[in-house]
Design an enzyme around this catalytic site. Sequence first.
Site, PDB file in Angstrom:
ATOM      1  N   GLY A  84      46.821  39.879  56.881  1.00  0.00           N
ATOM      2  CA  GLY A  84      47.668  40.781  57.654  1.00  0.00           C
ATOM      3  C   GLY A  84      46.887  41.534  58.717  1.00  0.00           C
ATOM      4  CB  THR A  87      41.484  42.550  49.483  1.00  0.00           C
ATOM      5  OG1 THR A  87      42.634  42.966  48.740  1.00  0.00           O
ATOM      6  CG2 THR A  87      41.765  42.707  50.964  1.00  0.00           C
ATOM      7  CB  ILE A  99      29.977  47.861  45.307  1.00  0.00           C
ATOM      8  CG1 ILE A  99      29.426  48.374  46.648  1.00  0.00           C
ATOM      9  CG2 ILE A  99      30.554  46.464  45.460  1.00  0.00           C
ATOM     10  CD1 ILE A  99      30.460  48.543  47.730  1.00  0.00           C
ATOM     11  CG  ASN A 147      34.442  41.758  42.169  1.00  0.00           C
ATOM     12  OD1 ASN A 147      33.582  41.039  42.659  1.00  0.00           O
ATOM     13  ND2 ASN A 147      35.322  41.299  41.288  1.00  0.00           N
ATOM     14  CD  GLN A 189      38.083  42.444  51.872  1.00  0.00           C
ATOM     15  OE1 GLN A 189      38.577  43.328  52.568  1.00  0.00           O
ATOM     16  NE2 GLN A 189      38.553  41.217  51.854  1.00  0.00           N
ATOM     17  N   GLY A 234      36.637  52.682  50.843  1.00  0.00           N
ATOM     18  CA  GLY A 234      37.203  51.441  51.354  1.00  0.00           C
ATOM     19  C   GLY A 234      36.143  50.584  52.024  1.00  0.00           C
ATOM     20  CD  GLU A 245      40.911  49.023  58.022  1.00  0.00           C
ATOM     21  OE1 GLU A 245      41.524  49.046  59.100  1.00  0.00           O
ATOM     22  OE2 GLU A 245      41.149  49.804  57.089  1.00  0.00           O
TER      23      GLU A 245
END
Length: 699
Positions: free
Chosen positions: A230, A459, A582, A584, A591, A655, A658
């Site tokens: 997306g 993700t 973190i 995983n 990512q 996060g 990004e």
Amino acid sequence: MTGSVGAPAERREGREKVSGTARYAAEFHSPGRAQAWPVPSRVARGRVTGVDTAAALAVPGVIAVLTHENAPRLAEPDDAALAVLQNARVPHRGWFVALVVAETLEAARAGAGAVRVTYEAEEHDVTLTASHPGVYVPEEANGGHPAVREQGDPDGAFGSSAARVDVAYRVPPLHNHPMEPHTSTARWEDGRLTVHTSSQGTGAVRATLAGLFGLSRERIVVTAEHVGGGFGSKGTPRPDVVLAAMAARETGRPVTVALPRRYLPAVVGHRAPTLHRLRLGAETDGRLVSLVHEVTTHTSRIKEFVEQAAVPARVMYAAPHSRTVHRVAALDVPSPSWMRAPGEAPGMYALESAMDELAAELGMDPVELRVRNEPDVEPDSGRPFSSRHLVECLREGARRFGWAGRDPRPGVRREGPLLLGTGVAAATYPVMVGPSTATAHALPDGSFLVRTNATDIGTGARTVLAQVGADALGVPLERVRIEVGSTQLPSAPLAGGSSGTASWGWAVHDACAGLSRRLAEHVGPLPGQGLDVRADTTGAADAESGFARHAFGAHFAEVAVDTVTGEVRVGRLLGVYAAGRILNARTARSQFVGGMTMGLGMALTEGSTMDDAFGDFTESDLASYHVPVHADVATIEAHWLDEEDSRLNPMGSKGIGEIGIVGTAAAIGNAVHHATGVRLRELPLTPDRVLTGLLDRRT
């Protein structure tokens, strides 16, 4: 604790995806299902004066043609881009003016090609310039950020600075282009609506459909079992889901609307072009005294969206005098929207390129310049950082990359026709989290079921949330099942802003921790229905924080520039991140690498052109809008620091989806300058621009 969190657990849905059993929005077959194909406007501004559907209805298999004259009336949406087929107005080229419903996809496409639409065209304006007469300063930029922030006397301080850089950069329109196009399948039954859609948040889709069709939310079920990417463009409902629901209501049959890829740039959002002006003033020791970042961008005439590209400059460096400004022009263009790291991606490209230019002006190492300007608190708000390890990322990245052996002089490393260079850039992305709910269920067979309406857009959310739950329960990972992706599950926010795992994981952790406590108090065997605990993080996840919460990173790039063809090849990319705990290692690395690959595309291949005459994006498919392929990606390494931050959420996570893109383009651009001595300030760095720069330098 079981140690599940942090382990490189394999993705739970991986086998389904590689075996083809994972079902996406277009793959929910129902008896009598029809297919629909939209008809886009061929004018950039005006109104529809007539729609001739006779030829379309004569195509074998065509069931119906919806236009503004016969489509169901909808309530006025909050997002004007969803008011499809409601009136004759055409706000931009590509706006849908009809929808053909047919027995097969082929018949729907043929029928759409047979629809004849006449227009009353009006003069249009789609060209963004910094001096456009319609440019204005909005009240706020995307995300609720004030459009303007100013401290001290930035102009006076800049004028008296020992070293000054005054430069302009341009980032073109960019498009999300997920692998799975925007698709929805809708079915009405007894006044109830069921929708399978490719979306980053089914809750938002349900709320929108309820408002448009005048239904209670309880009468709508929206699922997004698997989503093929997306990158922000599926963060809010798009016309496909509205059209599918309209067509299904009109025909009384299930209907699938899968938007053709060529139509996506006009109707699902895009990263708006941004024109940047950076003025940096510094002392001879490299300390910034003035920082000015001014951004001009475009928005549509039907919905204001202002890319918050100057906001990162409010976070990054200590400067006693600063000004950040957003300006915008409303044009006859499709509505821009979110694209991976909105604001940060284009804004940090400009800021980090300017920092590199300042380092050259000062004769200072660009890593040391960034370290020299490390702030003690967040410059804009004055709040302390919950954690900030940018300097450590820069130092560790420099060590891993071999930065110490770098000859700072540009244009001196050559291998035959290739010029070699290296570059660095910093990265930041805010920590965002929202309220979420989840349930945890203990079953008599010793297994556990965790349910929350998270969305896995590729993700690995299913896997990571199961790890969080297993740790909170103190049980092995294989004993925890997870259900996500449906409004029939406990409510949860959308997957966006790198906030998904932090938001959903908080609720999952609380539900599982609560269940663990309840089990510890329980005596005897479990009842047949098991034990259930629900958690709601409202009031905690959305509580105000006294800390500035951000992830940080450092990007390093090595490039080879072909002086004959102008081609730029990136031989090495390295990213080092401080992104909390973190959860995983396997999915996190994916990512980071994915974000860096997208940043490589932003730097070298991706860019869209607005055609002045037709008011259309010229690069509308993957034949002309070039994303990186395997041959473009050589060695990409992603590493992270073991960062502990107790001021985030129970997992201590930030996060990661990004931040990987944020500094990559600038690092590559800075490496190209180091290789060639040519400073290119417009993306992408295509061969024609590189050759022109090399030629200009020679002459």
